[in-house]
Design a protein around this motif. Sequence first.
Motif, PDB file in Angstrom:
ATOM      1  N   LYS A 112       2.320  78.565  82.494  1.00 13.13           N
ATOM      2  CA  LYS A 112       0.891  78.584  82.808  1.00 13.13           C
ATOM      3  C   LYS A 112       0.557  79.783  83.698  1.00 13.13           C
ATOM      4  O   LYS A 112      -0.445  80.480  83.478  1.00 13.13           O
ATOM      5  N   GLU A 113       1.408  80.043  84.673  1.00 10.02           N
ATOM      6  CA  GLU A 113       1.159  81.148  85.608  1.00 10.02           C
ATOM      7  C   GLU A 113       1.194  82.508  84.915  1.00 10.02           C
ATOM      8  O   GLU A 113       0.433  83.412  85.253  1.00 10.02           O
ATOM      9  N   ILE A 114       2.068  82.653  83.900  1.00 15.25           N
ATOM     10  CA  ILE A 114       2.184  83.963  83.225  1.00 15.25           C
ATOM     11  C   ILE A 114       1.353  84.065  81.955  1.00 15.25           C
ATOM     12  O   ILE A 114       1.403  85.060  81.240  1.00 15.25           O
ATOM     13  N   GLY A 115       0.552  83.017  81.691  1.00 15.86           N
ATOM     14  CA  GLY A 115      -0.403  83.107  80.587  1.00 15.86           C
ATOM     15  C   GLY A 115       0.093  82.626  79.245  1.00 15.86           C
ATOM     16  O   GLY A 115      -0.523  82.908  78.207  1.00 15.86           O
TER      17      GLY A 115
ATOM     18  N   ILE B  22       4.680  77.844  93.020  1.00 18.32           N
ATOM     19  CA  ILE B  22       4.371  76.839  91.992  1.00 18.32           C
ATOM     20  C   ILE B  22       5.521  75.846  91.896  1.00 18.32           C
ATOM     21  O   ILE B  22       6.629  76.120  92.389  1.00 18.32           O
TER      22      ILE B  22
ATOM     23  N   GLU C 230       0.227  79.415  78.040  1.00 20.13           N
ATOM     24  CA  GLU C 230      -0.092  77.993  77.975  1.00 20.13           C
ATOM     25  C   GLU C 230      -0.087  77.504  76.535  1.00 20.13           C
ATOM     26  O   GLU C 230      -0.452  78.223  75.631  1.00 20.13           O
TER      27      GLU C 230
ATOM     28  N   VAL D 117       2.946  83.880  94.463  1.00 22.72           N
ATOM     29  CA  VAL D 117       2.381  82.526  94.377  1.00 22.72           C
ATOM     30  C   VAL D 117       3.527  81.516  94.436  1.00 22.72           C
ATOM     31  O   VAL D 117       4.676  81.843  94.098  1.00 22.72           O
TER      32      VAL D 117
ATOM     33  N   SER E 241       4.884  75.053  84.456  1.00 27.98           N
ATOM     34  CA  SER E 241       4.159  75.706  85.553  1.00 27.98           C
ATOM     35  C   SER E 241       4.319  77.219  85.489  1.00 27.98           C
ATOM     36  O   SER E 241       3.366  77.986  85.698  1.00 27.98           O
ATOM     37  N   VAL E 242       5.550  77.650  85.176  1.00 32.25           N
ATOM     38  CA  VAL E 242       5.794  79.098  85.051  1.00 32.25           C
ATOM     39  C   VAL E 242       5.026  79.677  83.879  1.00 32.25           C
ATOM     40  O   VAL E 242       4.388  80.717  83.969  1.00 32.25           O
TER      41      VAL E 242
END
Length: 354
Positions: free
Chosen positions: A349-352, A340, A354, A338, A346-347
């Motif tokens: 959020k992408e790896i969960g 981003i 948040e 992906v 952002s990283v």
Amino acid sequence: MKWQGLINKYKEYLPVSNKTPIVSLNEGNTPLIFAPHISSLIGEKIKVFLKYEGLNPTGSFKDRGMTMAISKALEDGAHAVMCASTGNTSASAAAYSARAGLKCIVLIPKGAIALGKLAQALIHKAHVIAIDGNFDDALTLVKEITNKYPVTLVNSLNPYRIEGQTTGAYEVCDQLGSPPDILSIPVGNAGNITAYWKGFKRYQEAGKIESLPKMLGFQAAGAAPIVNKKIIEDPKTIATAIKIGNPASWQSAEAARDESNGLIDSVTDEEILNAYKILSSKEGVFVEPASAASVAGILKLAQNNYFTENDEYNIVCVLTGHGLKDPDRAIKSIEEPVIIPAKVESVLKEIGFE
């Protein structure tokens, strides 16, 4: 003692003498890796080991035979060698020829060779010629030319190739401490199953092992002449290394099957790719698709109840070539990364996180 290649290690079992100029890249001594996940899929008491031939110098099992073939060619005064190839043979022949100072000529089927293998043959300065035909057409041409001109054939029709490849059987026995109960192996031109069986028998005759394994060979369903008992004029499979419709060692492969009370079966491209992904994602071993046929085969047999609950087997699956041989197939088999923004949030959020 420092490892110095197959011929030095196993010379008492090989047709070499003190006059043989050994051409080696320190091939062999590849790892035998226990595969816990695949073992769990086969049977509770069954242990599956992976003979990872992709860690040979040019990335495939072909180096075992090529060190012998090129050494003997040099001993016999050859100046040039020639082979037909779907990729791995050409890479190996080119590398060992470069080492020996011999000219190497390669015929390949147009558009049917993986990029990694073609790059190897070219970088080692082989004279690579693509023909408008398949592997079997290329081998026919090579046989005709080497019969008439002073060029040495280094395909597995060359008996020294088979002799070198017997060392895979010796290593498996030495590493495991005994012969496996079952050896599973991909079958294309059928030289490798021939060589392993010859090696096991020779080790038994020498008193190094007491028993012999059952030999299980697996062809791709679209390139399965031995299984279908007929030449396949237009073989089709994503496993280019075993995309062969008329194997040179057909009869000796059948002999290995019959003498060992084993079998030669076929696996579909879907089954090959499934095993390919299991090997990489669960066992951490990256192979080219053809290599995965040996694992796909035992998975298929397990689903068909070939193994029983009481079986206590050591199974060795030969993985013939490294995954980087065919990078295009790997890319096609996975999701692309992906993209981003270059920001911490952002990283996270992408790896969960948040």
